[in-house]
Write a protein that holds these residues in place. Structure first.
Motif, PDB file in Angstrom:
ATOM      1  N   UNK A 184     -79.261 -12.524 -32.420  1.00 43.33           N
ATOM      2  CA  UNK A 184     -78.923 -12.412 -33.737  1.00 43.33           C
ATOM      3  C   UNK A 184     -78.585 -14.098 -34.291  1.00 43.33           C
ATOM      4  N   UNK A 185     -79.075 -14.403 -35.185  1.00 42.59           N
ATOM      5  CA  UNK A 185     -78.712 -15.833 -35.499  1.00 42.59           C
ATOM      6  C   UNK A 185     -77.938 -15.743 -37.068  1.00 42.59           C
ATOM      7  N   UNK A 186     -76.971 -16.741 -37.105  1.00 41.51           N
ATOM      8  CA  UNK A 186     -76.119 -16.730 -38.085  1.00 41.51           C
ATOM      9  C   UNK A 186     -76.878 -16.692 -39.448  1.00 41.51           C
ATOM     10  N   UNK A 187     -76.264 -15.859 -40.311  1.00 35.78           N
ATOM     11  CA  UNK A 187     -76.884 -15.643 -41.765  1.00 35.78           C
ATOM     12  C   UNK A 187     -76.403 -16.604 -42.783  1.00 35.78           C
ATOM     13  N   UNK A 188     -75.197 -17.294 -42.406  1.00 34.70           N
ATOM     14  CA  UNK A 188     -74.467 -18.237 -43.317  1.00 34.70           C
ATOM     15  C   UNK A 188     -75.271 -19.555 -43.656  1.00 34.70           C
ATOM     16  N   UNK A 190     -77.027 -21.986 -40.919  1.00 33.04           N
ATOM     17  CA  UNK A 190     -77.417 -22.760 -40.043  1.00 33.04           C
ATOM     18  C   UNK A 190     -78.507 -22.003 -39.058  1.00 33.04           C
ATOM     19  N   UNK A 191     -78.291 -20.741 -38.916  1.00 33.49           N
ATOM     20  CA  UNK A 191     -78.937 -19.825 -38.004  1.00 33.49           C
ATOM     21  C   UNK A 191     -78.609 -20.166 -36.382  1.00 33.49           C
ATOM     22  N   UNK A 192     -77.137 -20.422 -36.403  1.00 27.47           N
ATOM     23  CA  UNK A 192     -76.706 -20.630 -34.894  1.00 27.47           C
ATOM     24  C   UNK A 192     -76.665 -19.217 -34.416  1.00 27.47           C
ATOM     25  N   UNK A 193     -77.101 -19.406 -33.009  1.00 27.78           N
ATOM     26  CA  UNK A 193     -77.019 -18.065 -32.339  1.00 27.78           C
ATOM     27  C   UNK A 193     -75.679 -17.423 -32.084  1.00 27.78           C
ATOM     28  N   UNK A 194     -75.573 -16.191 -32.741  1.00 30.74           N
ATOM     29  CA  UNK A 194     -74.144 -15.589 -32.622  1.00 30.74           C
ATOM     30  C   UNK A 194     -73.603 -15.317 -31.504  1.00 30.74           C
ATOM     31  N   UNK A 195     -74.275 -14.701 -30.475  1.00 32.45           N
ATOM     32  CA  UNK A 195     -73.877 -14.475 -29.088  1.00 32.45           C
ATOM     33  C   UNK A 195     -73.216 -15.683 -28.637  1.00 32.45           C
ATOM     34  N   UNK A 196     -73.984 -17.002 -28.659  1.00 36.62           N
ATOM     35  CA  UNK A 196     -73.672 -18.106 -27.822  1.00 36.62           C
ATOM     36  C   UNK A 196     -72.275 -18.688 -28.517  1.00 36.62           C
ATOM     37  N   UNK A 197     -71.845 -18.469 -29.971  1.00 38.99           N
ATOM     38  CA  UNK A 197     -70.689 -18.726 -30.572  1.00 38.99           C
ATOM     39  C   UNK A 197     -69.672 -18.069 -29.934  1.00 38.99           C
ATOM     40  N   UNK A 198     -69.889 -16.764 -29.931  1.00 41.50           N
ATOM     41  CA  UNK A 198     -68.839 -15.775 -29.456  1.00 41.50           C
ATOM     42  C   UNK A 198     -68.386 -16.127 -28.002  1.00 41.50           C
ATOM     43  N   UNK A 340     -65.997 -18.184 -36.629  1.00 43.97           N
ATOM     44  CA  UNK A 340     -66.529 -17.788 -37.979  1.00 43.97           C
ATOM     45  C   UNK A 340     -67.919 -17.299 -38.077  1.00 43.97           C
ATOM     46  N   UNK A 341     -68.160 -16.035 -38.711  1.00 45.74           N
ATOM     47  CA  UNK A 341     -69.565 -15.748 -39.156  1.00 45.74           C
ATOM     48  C   UNK A 341     -69.480 -15.276 -40.578  1.00 45.74           C
ATOM     49  N   UNK A 342     -70.708 -15.193 -41.109  1.00 44.39           N
ATOM     50  CA  UNK A 342     -71.089 -15.032 -42.335  1.00 44.39           C
ATOM     51  C   UNK A 342     -70.786 -13.369 -42.681  1.00 44.39           C
ATOM     52  N   UNK A 343     -70.937 -12.945 -43.832  1.00 41.85           N
ATOM     53  CA  UNK A 343     -70.690 -11.569 -44.157  1.00 41.85           C
ATOM     54  C   UNK A 343     -71.848 -10.543 -43.451  1.00 41.85           C
ATOM     55  N   UNK A 344     -72.906 -11.133 -43.773  1.00 45.05           N
ATOM     56  CA  UNK A 344     -74.251 -10.500 -43.420  1.00 45.05           C
ATOM     57  C   UNK A 344     -74.423 -10.628 -41.763  1.00 45.05           C
ATOM     58  N   UNK A 345     -74.132 -11.575 -41.203  1.00 49.48           N
ATOM     59  CA  UNK A 345     -73.815 -11.687 -39.836  1.00 49.48           C
ATOM     60  C   UNK A 345     -73.110 -10.419 -39.252  1.00 49.48           C
ATOM     61  N   UNK A 346     -72.034 -10.384 -39.805  1.00 48.63           N
ATOM     62  CA  UNK A 346     -71.068  -9.186 -39.451  1.00 48.63           C
ATOM     63  C   UNK A 346     -71.649  -8.026 -39.581  1.00 48.63           C
ATOM     64  N   UNK A 347     -72.186  -7.905 -40.674  1.00 47.86           N
ATOM     65  CA  UNK A 347     -72.841  -6.481 -40.983  1.00 47.86           C
ATOM     66  C   UNK A 347     -74.004  -6.058 -40.142  1.00 47.86           C
ATOM     67  N   UNK A 348     -74.723  -7.151 -39.414  1.00 49.79           N
ATOM     68  CA  UNK A 348     -75.523  -6.747 -38.458  1.00 49.79           C
ATOM     69  C   UNK A 348     -75.183  -6.247 -37.013  1.00 49.79           C
ATOM     70  N   UNK A 349     -73.826  -6.738 -36.875  1.00 45.51           N
ATOM     71  CA  UNK A 349     -73.510  -6.198 -35.497  1.00 45.51           C
ATOM     72  C   UNK A 349     -73.409  -4.761 -35.165  1.00 45.51           C
ATOM     73  N   UNK A 350     -72.778  -3.911 -36.088  1.00 44.83           N
ATOM     74  CA  UNK A 350     -72.784  -2.470 -35.778  1.00 44.83           C
ATOM     75  C   UNK A 350     -74.226  -1.919 -35.474  1.00 44.83           C
ATOM     76  N   UNK A 351     -75.233  -2.416 -36.241  1.00 47.13           N
ATOM     77  CA  UNK A 351     -76.446  -1.895 -36.091  1.00 47.13           C
ATOM     78  C   UNK A 351     -77.147  -2.329 -34.575  1.00 47.13           C
ATOM     79  N   UNK A 352     -76.795  -3.617 -34.329  1.00 53.03           N
ATOM     80  CA  UNK A 352     -77.174  -3.972 -32.878  1.00 53.03           C
ATOM     81  C   UNK A 352     -76.380  -3.102 -31.603  1.00 53.03           C
TER      82      UNK A 352
END
Ligand SMILES: Cc1cc2nc3c(=O)[nH]c(=O)nc-3n(C[C@H](O)[C@H](O)[C@H](O)COP(=O)(O)O)c2cc1C
Ligand code: FES
Length: 639
Positions: A184-188, A190-198, A340-352
């Motif tokens: 999952x890459x940040x939707x805000x 830059x497309x930064x990998x979300x898992x790596x940021x977490x 920090x994550x974008x709205x759409x990034x967070x909304x992808x998480x439950x689906x994953x």
């Protein structure tokens, strides 16, 4: 509301809600997103409720207000389940007919259906409308099925199941790993990998750790995050709680701009409901995990969406960026690790978490997985919010979903990535849309703004518009951005006004290089993109403005003139009547003439001249033909 104390109780509640719902019972849904709301959906809702009461149908027919469907320009939208009959641009006076015809008689009202703009063919069911048929709505599709103010609606579609799974079946490390595996890459932006940021925030020393939703969304024309937050706030909350558990955070923030009143209202409602059910607060679902959320209403500055600026604003100070020698993931709000994550990034998480990383990675391209929501606006037939798998081409989005360019005009370019994105020309229409491919074209995904331009758009003027916007929005803290943008604006103002000089293009390129390297934050670093891409792909248009004082798209007011062709003028007097400054002389049987000194180039004469005459011409880079002598004005008519 009774508190839920275990995943078992959550599932029992879901089954109870479902058992009380008959999937075959007629249900009228009405979009109540901001755009439909502005088109009168509240009034329509009241009339629906009155009519159902009057007709004695309240027990037999459900009525539900939903979030944004995406096809906002055709709102207010009504969809009748279980068939999914879709009515567009519904007006209050249509309501009694919908009840009497569609609900009672099971007849479809033809005039309220979608009509194909070229063939005129009607489409009855919402999923079959080309605008929807060619999308893949995994994140946004829920919006049109649920009432955002009803947690029961969210639970009925499987809501908070992913949270229960994360809390009871997975360790925090496993949750991070699943999100990393999903790529999952940040939707805000830059497309930064979300898992790596977490992982960075999780491993960073210091307590407490914070998790934040970025719902600032300051890009002109973009409204994906607003629509998601106001249409399905629980999906964002659920993602945030899962992320908090994975990171080891017990306190979160939703940073949402104050100009999004419906999103703010629905978020507050969702938080309260989740707290009452025990899905937020202490001992969530009986797991022992505690998490609370505060809502921070932003003051509506574009720059405040930047991570360090946003965190400074949450601390109660002016939302301006600061140097990020240490990343905010390590040292953010009050110098504590903050993710920090974008709205759409967070909304992808439950689906994953719910469907697994393998399902998620089956959608998208090698480097960009999942879908992306775009706000498709500008010169395109179907404007609205569209969700597509990563990797579809620009052509598919603009033509198959957007329905092409209105009025048979030619496509010229598309601006992706918001004000700091780039302008992509026609030759790249078949480029796949994902993080890396757009970057290769010197543009970017950004948060998902997509502005389509036709042949009547001047790209120099577009670049000037974005630089003007960014100049106003720059916080002014660093010199390269503050002075660079101001200087760029002056040069572009000169070019579009006919005062451009040889060397201006090179000067713009030089300033761009400095800003990209020396600005404090990504606002200044990326601000030159619209200028650099328009120079790269449309250099000849800049040269025409500077060297020939000509605007090829006939847009820049100071470089165009309007002129009435005496051989075509039928002296109908419409332009003379409509001209707001009285610049047109003429009369019955007298060819009309525009006084060039009085003309403000507003274009009214051009717009009102009947198409069958087309006597008003717009010209640029050439002298206005001499007005015909007074004596010939009558004779010239009808030649
Ligand atoms: C000037 C500027 C404005 C920004 N505005 C937003 C915004 O409104 N929403 C957003 O999610 N990210 C915005 N960003 C990007 C954020 O700084 C940050 O990268 C993002 O919120 C991280 O979330 P993600 O990893 O989920 O994309 C902006 C960046 C800059 C430089
Ligand atoms: S607000 Fe109704 S479709 Fe977007």
């Amino acid at each position: 509301m009774a508190r839920i104390n275990s995943p078992k109780e959550l599932e029992e509640l879901r089954q109870k809600i479902l058992s009380q719902r008959d999937p075959n019972k007629p249900c009228i849904t009405l979009c109540s997103g901001t755009a439909c709301h502005a088109s009168g959906s509240e009034n329509i809702a009241a009339i629906f409720l009155q009519e159902l009461e009057k007709e004695g149908l309240k027990a037999d027919v459900d009525f539900r207000r939903t979030g944004c469907h995406g096809f906002c320009e055709r709102g207010p939208i009504v969809v009748i389940y279980p068939e999914e009959i879709c009515y567009l641009q519904v007006q209050p006076e249509d309501v009694p007919e919908i009840i009497s015809q569609t609900i009672k008689e099971k007849k479809v009202i033809d005039r309220l259906l979608y009509a194909d703009p070229t063939t005129g063919e009607k489409v009855t069911y919402e999923p079959e409308i080309p605008f929807y048929k060619n999308q893949k709505q995994v994140v946004f599709g829920t919006n049109r099925r649920i009432d955002p103010t009803s947690i029961e609606d969210y639970l009925a579609i499987g809501g908070y199941r992913a949270l229960a799974k994360a809390l009871f079946e997975m360790t925090p490390e496993q949750v991070v790993n699943e999100v990393t595996k999903a790529n999952l890459r940040g939707r805000g932006g830059g497309g930064f990998p979300t898992g790596r940021k977490w992982e960075t925030t999780r491993d960073a020393p210091g307590e407490p750790k914070y998790v934040i939703v970025n719902a600032d969304e300051g890009d002109p024309g973009a409204y994906m995050d607003r629509s998601l937050l106001e249409g399905n706030p629980h999906s964002v909350l659920e993602g945030l709680v899962i992320g908090a558990y994975a990171i080891g955070s017990h306190e979160g923030f939703i940073y949402v701009r104050q100009e999004y009143p419906l999103a703010v209202e629905n978020v507050y409602i969702a938080i309260k409901q989740a707290e009452e059910y025990g899905l937020l607060g202490k001992n969530i679902l009986g797991s022992g995990f505690d998490f609370t959320i505060d809502v921070h209403r932003g003051a509506g500055a574009f720059v405040s969406g930047e991570s360090s600026a946003l965190m400074t604003a949450i601390e109660g100070r002016v939302g301006e960026p600061r140097p990020k020698y240490i990343r905010t993931a390590v040292s953010g709000i009050w110098d504590k690790p903050s993710n920090l994550n974008n709205v759409e990034t967070w909304a992808n998480v439950p689906l994953i978490i719910d469907r697994g990383a393998n399902w998620y990675t089956s959608i998208g391209t090698e480097g960009s997985k999942g879908t992306k929501i775009f706000s498709l606006v500008g010169k395109v037939n179907n404007t609205g919010l569209v969700e597509v798998p990563m990797g579809v081409t620009l052509r598919e989005i603009i033509y198959n979903i957007g329905g092409g360019i209105p009025g048979g005009k030619k496509f010229k370019a598309v601006q992706t990535g918001g004000p700091s994105g780039g302008v992509i020309p026609e030759k790249y229409l078949d480029a796949p849309v994902d993080f890396d491919e757009l970057t290769k074209l010197d543009s970017m995904m950004g948060s998902g703004g997509m502005i389509v331009m036709d042949e009547d758009t001047c790209v120099v003027d577009v670049a000037r518009y974005f630089i003007d916007f960014l100049c106003d929005e720059s916080c002014g803290k660093c010199v390269p951005c503050r002075e660079g943008l101001k200087h760029m604006r002056e040069i572009l103002d000169d070019i579009v006004s006919g005062r451009g000089k040889p060397g201006d293009i090179e000067l713009l390129e030089g300033i761009s290089r400095i800003m990209a390297r020396a600005s404090l934050c990504a606002l200044g670093q990326t601000a030159p993109n619209p200028v650099l891409t328009t120079i790269k792909y449309f250099r000849d248009e800049y040269e025409a403005h500077i060297e020939e004082k000509r605007c090829p798209a006939l847009v820049c007011k100071d470089l165009i003139s309007f002129y009435i062709d005496p051989s075509k003028c039928q002296a109908c007097m419409i332009c003379g009547r409509e001209c707001p400054v009285g610049a047109i002389s003429g009369g019955k049987g007298l060819v009309h003439i525009i006084d060039q000194d009085k003309c403000t180039r507003c274009g009214t004469c051009f717009d009102v001249c009947p198409a069958r005459f087309s006597a008003v011409r717009k010209i640029s880079g050439e002298p206005v033909p001499e007005a015909i002598p007074e004596a010939e004005r009558v004779l010239a008519r009808g030649k």
